[in-house]
Design an enzyme around this catalytic site. Sequence first.
Site, PDB file in Angstrom:
ATOM      1  N   ASP A   1      12.844  35.012 -79.150  1.00 56.03           N
ATOM      2  CA  ASP A   1      13.285  33.647 -78.910  1.00 56.03           C
ATOM      3  C   ASP A   1      14.766  33.748 -78.511  1.00 56.03           C
ATOM      4  O   ASP A   1      15.413  34.769 -78.795  1.00 56.03           O
ATOM      5  CB  ASP A   1      13.113  32.851 -80.214  1.00 56.03           C
ATOM      6  CG  ASP A   1      13.680  31.465 -80.112  1.00 56.03           C
ATOM      7  OD1 ASP A   1      13.436  30.800 -79.096  1.00 56.03           O
ATOM      8  OD2 ASP A   1      14.387  31.046 -81.051  1.00 56.03           O
ATOM      9  N   LEU A   2      15.294  32.735 -77.856  1.00 54.45           N
ATOM     10  CA  LEU A   2      16.711  32.784 -77.439  1.00 54.45           C
ATOM     11  C   LEU A   2      17.605  31.994 -78.403  1.00 54.45           C
ATOM     12  O   LEU A   2      18.473  32.554 -79.084  1.00 54.45           O
ATOM     13  CB  LEU A   2      16.851  32.214 -76.028  1.00 54.45           C
ATOM     14  CG  LEU A   2      18.274  31.947 -75.551  1.00 54.45           C
ATOM     15  CD1 LEU A   2      19.060  33.245 -75.403  1.00 54.45           C
ATOM     16  CD2 LEU A   2      18.270  31.190 -74.226  1.00 54.45           C
ATOM     17  N   ASP A   3      17.360  30.658 -78.440  1.00 56.99           N
ATOM     18  CA  ASP A   3      18.255  29.771 -79.196  1.00 56.99           C
ATOM     19  C   ASP A   3      18.165  30.069 -80.701  1.00 56.99           C
ATOM     20  O   ASP A   3      17.116  29.888 -81.309  1.00 56.99           O
ATOM     21  CB  ASP A   3      17.855  28.308 -78.956  1.00 56.99           C
ATOM     22  CG  ASP A   3      18.020  27.898 -77.487  1.00 56.99           C
ATOM     23  OD1 ASP A   3      19.054  28.256 -76.901  1.00 56.99           O
ATOM     24  OD2 ASP A   3      17.116  27.236 -76.950  1.00 56.99           O
TER      25      ASP A   3
ATOM     26  N   THR B   1      22.928  28.878 -79.831  1.00 55.19           N
ATOM     27  CA  THR B   1      22.786  27.620 -79.092  1.00 55.19           C
ATOM     28  C   THR B   1      21.994  26.567 -79.866  1.00 55.19           C
ATOM     29  O   THR B   1      22.014  25.392 -79.491  1.00 55.19           O
ATOM     30  CB  THR B   1      22.105  27.868 -77.733  1.00 55.19           C
ATOM     31  OG1 THR B   1      21.189  28.942 -77.914  1.00 55.19           O
ATOM     32  CG2 THR B   1      23.089  28.198 -76.651  1.00 55.19           C
TER      33      THR B   1
ATOM     34  N   LYS C   1      13.480  22.821 -83.608  1.00 56.85           N
ATOM     35  CA  LYS C   1      13.684  24.190 -83.118  1.00 56.85           C
ATOM     36  C   LYS C   1      12.400  24.740 -82.514  1.00 56.85           C
ATOM     37  O   LYS C   1      11.350  24.702 -83.146  1.00 56.85           O
ATOM     38  CB  LYS C   1      14.167  25.094 -84.250  1.00 56.85           C
ATOM     39  CG  LYS C   1      15.596  24.782 -84.663  1.00 56.85           C
ATOM     40  CD  LYS C   1      16.118  25.772 -85.683  1.00 56.85           C
ATOM     41  CE  LYS C   1      17.575  25.479 -86.007  1.00 56.85           C
ATOM     42  NZ  LYS C   1      18.070  26.318 -87.109  1.00 56.85           N
TER      43      LYS C   1
ATOM     44  N   SER D   1      11.479  31.892 -74.613  1.00 55.23           N
ATOM     45  CA  SER D   1      12.187  30.683 -75.022  1.00 55.23           C
ATOM     46  C   SER D   1      11.517  29.446 -74.444  1.00 55.23           C
ATOM     47  O   SER D   1      10.994  29.481 -73.330  1.00 55.23           O
ATOM     48  CB  SER D   1      13.637  30.744 -74.530  1.00 55.23           C
ATOM     49  OG  SER D   1      14.284  29.514 -74.766  1.00 55.23           O
ATOM     50  N   ALA D   2      11.591  28.350 -75.202  1.00 52.26           N
ATOM     51  CA  ALA D   2      11.056  27.067 -74.712  1.00 52.26           C
ATOM     52  C   ALA D   2      12.087  26.358 -73.838  1.00 52.26           C
ATOM     53  O   ALA D   2      11.817  25.295 -73.291  1.00 52.26           O
ATOM     54  CB  ALA D   2      10.693  26.181 -75.897  1.00 52.26           C
TER      55      ALA D   2
ATOM     56  N   LYS E   1       5.768  25.702 -78.650  1.00 50.47           N
ATOM     57  CA  LYS E   1       5.545  26.352 -79.950  1.00 50.47           C
ATOM     58  C   LYS E   1       5.237  25.257 -80.970  1.00 50.47           C
ATOM     59  O   LYS E   1       5.821  24.189 -80.855  1.00 50.47           O
ATOM     60  CB  LYS E   1       6.786  27.137 -80.375  1.00 50.47           C
ATOM     61  CG  LYS E   1       7.146  28.281 -79.415  1.00 50.47           C
ATOM     62  CD  LYS E   1       8.535  28.829 -79.705  1.00 50.47           C
ATOM     63  CE  LYS E   1       8.975  29.790 -78.622  1.00 50.47           C
ATOM     64  NZ  LYS E   1      10.365  30.264 -78.759  1.00 50.47           N
TER      65      LYS E   1
ATOM     66  N   GLU F   1      12.092  35.329 -84.192  1.00 47.66           N
ATOM     67  CA  GLU F   1      12.230  33.867 -84.162  1.00 47.66           C
ATOM     68  C   GLU F   1      13.116  33.355 -85.292  1.00 47.66           C
ATOM     69  O   GLU F   1      13.151  33.939 -86.375  1.00 47.66           O
ATOM     70  CB  GLU F   1      10.850  33.236 -84.365  1.00 47.66           C
ATOM     71  CG  GLU F   1      10.142  32.844 -83.095  1.00 47.66           C
ATOM     72  CD  GLU F   1      10.742  31.641 -82.387  1.00 47.66           C
ATOM     73  OE1 GLU F   1      11.629  30.983 -82.960  1.00 47.66           O
ATOM     74  OE2 GLU F   1      10.330  31.351 -81.258  1.00 47.66           O
ATOM     75  N   ASP F   2      13.781  32.219 -85.042  1.00 47.62           N
ATOM     76  CA  ASP F   2      14.557  31.567 -86.105  1.00 47.62           C
ATOM     77  C   ASP F   2      13.897  30.260 -86.562  1.00 47.62           C
ATOM     78  O   ASP F   2      14.421  29.589 -87.438  1.00 47.62           O
ATOM     79  CB  ASP F   2      15.987  31.259 -85.638  1.00 47.62           C
ATOM     80  CG  ASP F   2      16.020  30.167 -84.584  1.00 47.62           C
ATOM     81  OD1 ASP F   2      15.143  30.175 -83.689  1.00 47.62           O
ATOM     82  OD2 ASP F   2      16.898  29.296 -84.664  1.00 47.62           O
TER      83      ASP F   2
HETATM   84  C1  BG6 Z   1      14.169  25.798 -77.665  1.00 47.31           C
HETATM   85  C2  BG6 Z   1      15.047  25.133 -78.696  1.00 47.31           C
HETATM   86  O1  BG6 Z   1      14.564  27.111 -77.513  1.00 47.31           O
HETATM   87  O2  BG6 Z   1      14.288  25.117 -76.417  1.00 47.31           O
HETATM   88  C3  BG6 Z   1      14.729  23.654 -78.791  1.00 47.31           C
HETATM   89  O3  BG6 Z   1      14.813  25.746 -79.954  1.00 47.31           O
HETATM   90  C4  BG6 Z   1      14.845  23.017 -77.414  1.00 47.31           C
HETATM   91  O4  BG6 Z   1      15.623  23.060 -79.699  1.00 47.31           O
HETATM   92  C5  BG6 Z   1      13.921  23.737 -76.446  1.00 47.31           C
HETATM   93  O5  BG6 Z   1      14.465  21.643 -77.471  1.00 47.31           O
HETATM   94  C6  BG6 Z   1      13.980  23.175 -75.034  1.00 47.31           C
HETATM   95  O6  BG6 Z   1      15.250  23.406 -74.485  1.00 47.31           O
HETATM   96  P1  BG6 Z   1      15.805  22.781 -73.149  1.00 47.31           P
HETATM   97  O7  BG6 Z   1      17.082  23.536 -72.905  1.00 47.31           O
HETATM   98  O8  BG6 Z   1      14.786  23.043 -72.073  1.00 47.31           O
HETATM   99  O9  BG6 Z   1      16.000  21.332 -73.388  1.00 47.31           O
HETATM  100 MG    MG Z   2      15.129  29.318 -81.767  1.00 47.97          MG
END
Ligand code: BG6
Ligand code: MG
Length: 221
Positions: free
Chosen positions: A9-11, A17, A45, A116-117, A147, A171-172
């Site tokens: 996962d990224l964030d 972030t 998240k 990442s989402a 997710k 993942e966090d």
């Molecule tokens: C995920 C985050 O990585 O990305 C979520 O954990 C976030 O909090 C989701 O809503 C979507 O991100 P973005 O940048 O496309 O709005």
């Molecule tokens: Mg995350």
Amino acid sequence: MSCKAFIFDLDGVLTDTARYHYLAWKQLADQFGFHFDEKDNERLKGVSRIRSFEIILEINGAENRFTEEEKEKWANEKNQKYVELIRAITPDDVLPGVQAFLDDAKSRGIKLAVASASRNAPQVLESLKIADKFDYIADAGKVSKTKPDPEVFLVCRDALGLKSEECIGFEDAQAGIEAIHAAGMYAVGINVDVTSEEPDLHLKSTAELNVDRVLAAAGQA
Ligand code: BG6
Ligand code: MG
């Protein structure tokens, strides 16, 4: 079966972030006088932009307050705030231990991918100057199920041409741990606020990341 890939996962895993997502949603929630705190933020998240806004509306009993177009509009507004916040990201924002962990894994021939989402993931990875370390970065815009659905992890697995049992996910978020498990992979949690499913290995922070430790825990040393 030996481990052939680490899927991240990224964030909140490679960089902090998750904090910026919270601040951007908080500003929007305040604009409407909605309740929204860091505990509520845990539910956001790993979930998509629009679904995140719907969760904030649900928390405030305001599910029916906006039309679909209005929801899109406000979710885009949150994204503009988020994009402003991530402009300041530099390589110093890679979380502690992550660079060394990625480099060690890579030197052992372990493939690296990002699940990442976030549609902002490519921009964030470029700003961190780590994009070229990854063999595959999933395109969140092409992943239809958020997710805890396993789709984004399965997309990475398939792009790398591997089997689930050859991949370890990091993942966090609670939703992310569920997604990794649903994908049939071993799950490493980083400071997860566990409400249902436990990660297989739970680390307090990225500073604890160590390739030997992760492989040993997954029974693959
Ligand atoms: C995920 C985050 O990585 O990305 C979520 O954990 C976030 O909090 C989701 O809503 C979507 O991100 P973005 O940048 O496309 O709005
Ligand atoms: Mg995350």
